[in-house]
Scaffold this motif. Structure first.
Motif, PDB file in Angstrom:
ATOM      1  N   THR A   4      42.089  12.002  69.994  1.00 38.56           N
ATOM      2  CA  THR A   4      42.070  11.739  68.565  1.00 38.56           C
ATOM      3  C   THR A   4      42.865  10.462  68.303  1.00 38.56           C
ATOM      4  O   THR A   4      43.335   9.820  69.230  1.00 38.56           O
ATOM      5  N   CYS A   5      43.013  10.122  67.037  1.00 39.18           N
ATOM      6  CA  CYS A   5      43.756   8.921  66.667  1.00 39.18           C
ATOM      7  C   CYS A   5      45.227   9.070  67.099  1.00 39.18           C
ATOM      8  O   CYS A   5      45.818  10.129  66.942  1.00 39.18           O
ATOM      9  N   ALA A   6      45.795   7.985  67.637  1.00 35.96           N
ATOM     10  CA  ALA A   6      47.174   8.034  68.136  1.00 35.96           C
ATOM     11  C   ALA A   6      48.204   7.966  67.012  1.00 35.96           C
ATOM     12  O   ALA A   6      49.393   8.178  67.246  1.00 35.96           O
ATOM     13  N   LYS A   8      46.898  13.092  62.592  1.00 36.63           N
ATOM     14  CA  LYS A   8      46.668  14.350  63.320  1.00 36.63           C
ATOM     15  C   LYS A   8      46.283  15.513  62.400  1.00 36.63           C
ATOM     16  O   LYS A   8      45.476  16.356  62.762  1.00 36.63           O
ATOM     17  N   PHE A  34      38.939  13.408  63.816  1.00 39.30           N
ATOM     18  CA  PHE A  34      38.231  13.916  64.987  1.00 39.30           C
ATOM     19  C   PHE A  34      36.802  14.305  64.626  1.00 39.30           C
ATOM     20  O   PHE A  34      36.601  14.956  63.621  1.00 39.30           O
TER      21      PHE A  34
END
Ligand SMILES: C[S@@+](CC[C@H](N)C(=O)[O-])C[C@H]1O[C@@H](n2cnc3c(N)ncnc32)[C@H](O)[C@@H]1O
Ligand SMILES: [Zn+2]
Lengths: 248, 131
Positions: free
Chosen positions: B10-12, B17, B23
């Motif tokens: 997913t995005c860092a 999150k 996602f």
């Protein structure tokens, strides 16, 4: 003793070569007590375990666990994933994992080795076995993370500078050698699955006993234990491996 | 990078999150590659419960690949009575393990940040102002 993966293709001028710390992880992960613990935690017929190695370097540890998944985890339907901040390490590690898997013939499946910081690009709750041999040496400064540096067209001096920066990232741990490890520990409760377990290598200067106590105090029921060590000096272990897992 | 890998990434960026739009990551200008690897039917069967099927369907349609069945295949649809791998299982092996993104970008649906993929390696390092 299970065979150690070959890393003869790894360029030591820019990637951390397997050393005592790497071998301590191999010995610990294949020890009777850890294989028993892991096999009880991940019985066959449950969904495939996802093994994440953070900071793969040469890939020797991830390659070992993946190639010997059947002996270590009791099953070969294991997915292996790695991360590193060093793009050369990402490439080399993928090669190491594939080579060792083809030699064992019954290994797990390598997904990828991605370029990234610790476990920050992973889906929360997804990692079943997390392994980290961190940059653990106490240093005055923590090296900066690589930005998008070109790998081509560099002068010899610039290339040398980039490579020494990459190597410093493999050992320099800042205050108490714990700056990077502490950031990883913070990610553990979020990234580990309910059945997840993490193995983190520490050196004496990292104050492993204090780290263990601290983890045991995390909210939500966590335990930590030193499950492997090497290099006894005056009654103190030079290096050790801490296992971290949820107890409830 | 394998399509299966995208099921776990997913995005860092921390604040993304908790945002469901982060996602799956969306491939842009993706150049695909096909790399043959040995099939492990047990692996495919036991990885299925770990897949976000809806996300996988989104991903394969965004990449212009053959569309996936509406629902997650059942155990019987994967292996015949003799334990033989069915075509469904073989197709999943090809999609998850043999199909990869050689180059392109992965875009976060929450913040819009794009991660480059070069020589099959995705770069999730963030520029210092986003860390
Ligand atoms: C001590 S070396 C261990 C290498 C290998 N795992 C082994 O055991 O031989 C530490 C590795 O972590 C990587 N590393 C350092 N900081 C990192 C970070 N923030 N995220 C991911 N990897 C990192 C380094 O590039 C290096 O490859
Ligand atoms: Zn984002």
């Amino acid at each position: 003793m299970l065979p150690t993966p070959s890393t003869s293709h790894v360029d030591p001028s820019r990637i951390y070569e397997p050393a005592e710390d790497s071998y301590l992880l191999l010995d610990t992960l294949s020890s009777g007590s850890e294989t028993a613990f892991l096999q009880q935690r991940f019985p066959p017929e449950t969904p495939c375990p996802l093994v994440l190695e953070v900071g793969t370097g040469s890939g020797v540890v991830l390659a070992f666990v993946n190639a010997h998944a059947k002996r270590i985890l009791g099953r070969s339907d294991v997915a292996a994933l790695g991360t590193d901040v060093n793009s050369f390490a990402c490439k080399a590690a993928a090669q190491t994992v594939k080579l060792a898997a083809s030699e064992s013939g019954i290994g797990g499946a390598l997904l990828d080795v991605v370029l990234g910081d610790l476990a920050s690009s992973l889906i929360p709750g997804s990692v079943d076995v997390l392994i980290f041999n961190p940059p653990y040496v106490p240093t005055e400064e923590l090296p900066t993370q690589p930005e998008n540096v070109a790998d081509e067209g560099l002068s010899r001096d610039a290339e040398f500078e980039r490579d020494s920066h990459l190597l410093s990232l493999s050992y320099a741990g800042g205050v108490d050698g714990m700056e990077t490890t502490n950031r990883l520990l913070e990610q553990i409760p979020q990234v580990l699955s309910r059945r997840g377990v993490a193995y983190v290598l520490l050196c004496k200067q990292n104050k492993p006993r204090e780290v263990v106590q601290q983890i045991q105090g995390w909210p939500g029921g966590w335990n930590a234990e030193i499950v492997g060590s090497s290099g006894k000096q005056a009654g103190w272990e030079k290096l050790c491996v801490v296992r971290i897992w949820r107890v409830s | 990078m394998k399509l299966l890998t995208l099921n776990f990434l997913t995005c860092a960026i921390k604040t993304c999150k908790s945002n469901p739009a982060s996602f799956p990551l969306h491939p842009k200008d993706a150049e695909l590659e096909q790399i043959e690897i040995d099939m492990n039917p047990i692996f495919i069967r036991n990885i299925l419960p770990r897949l976000d099927w809806v996300a996988l369907k989104t991903l394969s349609s965004e990449l212009g690949l053959a569309s996936l069945p509406e629902d997650v295949p059942t155990e019987e649809e994967l292996m015949g009575e003799d334990g033989e791998a069915t075509q469904t299982l073989k197709d999943l092996h090809v999609l998850l393990m043999e199909t990869g993104i050689a180059s392109g970008r992965l875009c976060c649906g929450a913040c819009g940040h794009e991660y480059a993929v070069k020589e099959g390696i995705a770069n999730f390092l963030l520029p210092s102002h986003l860390v």
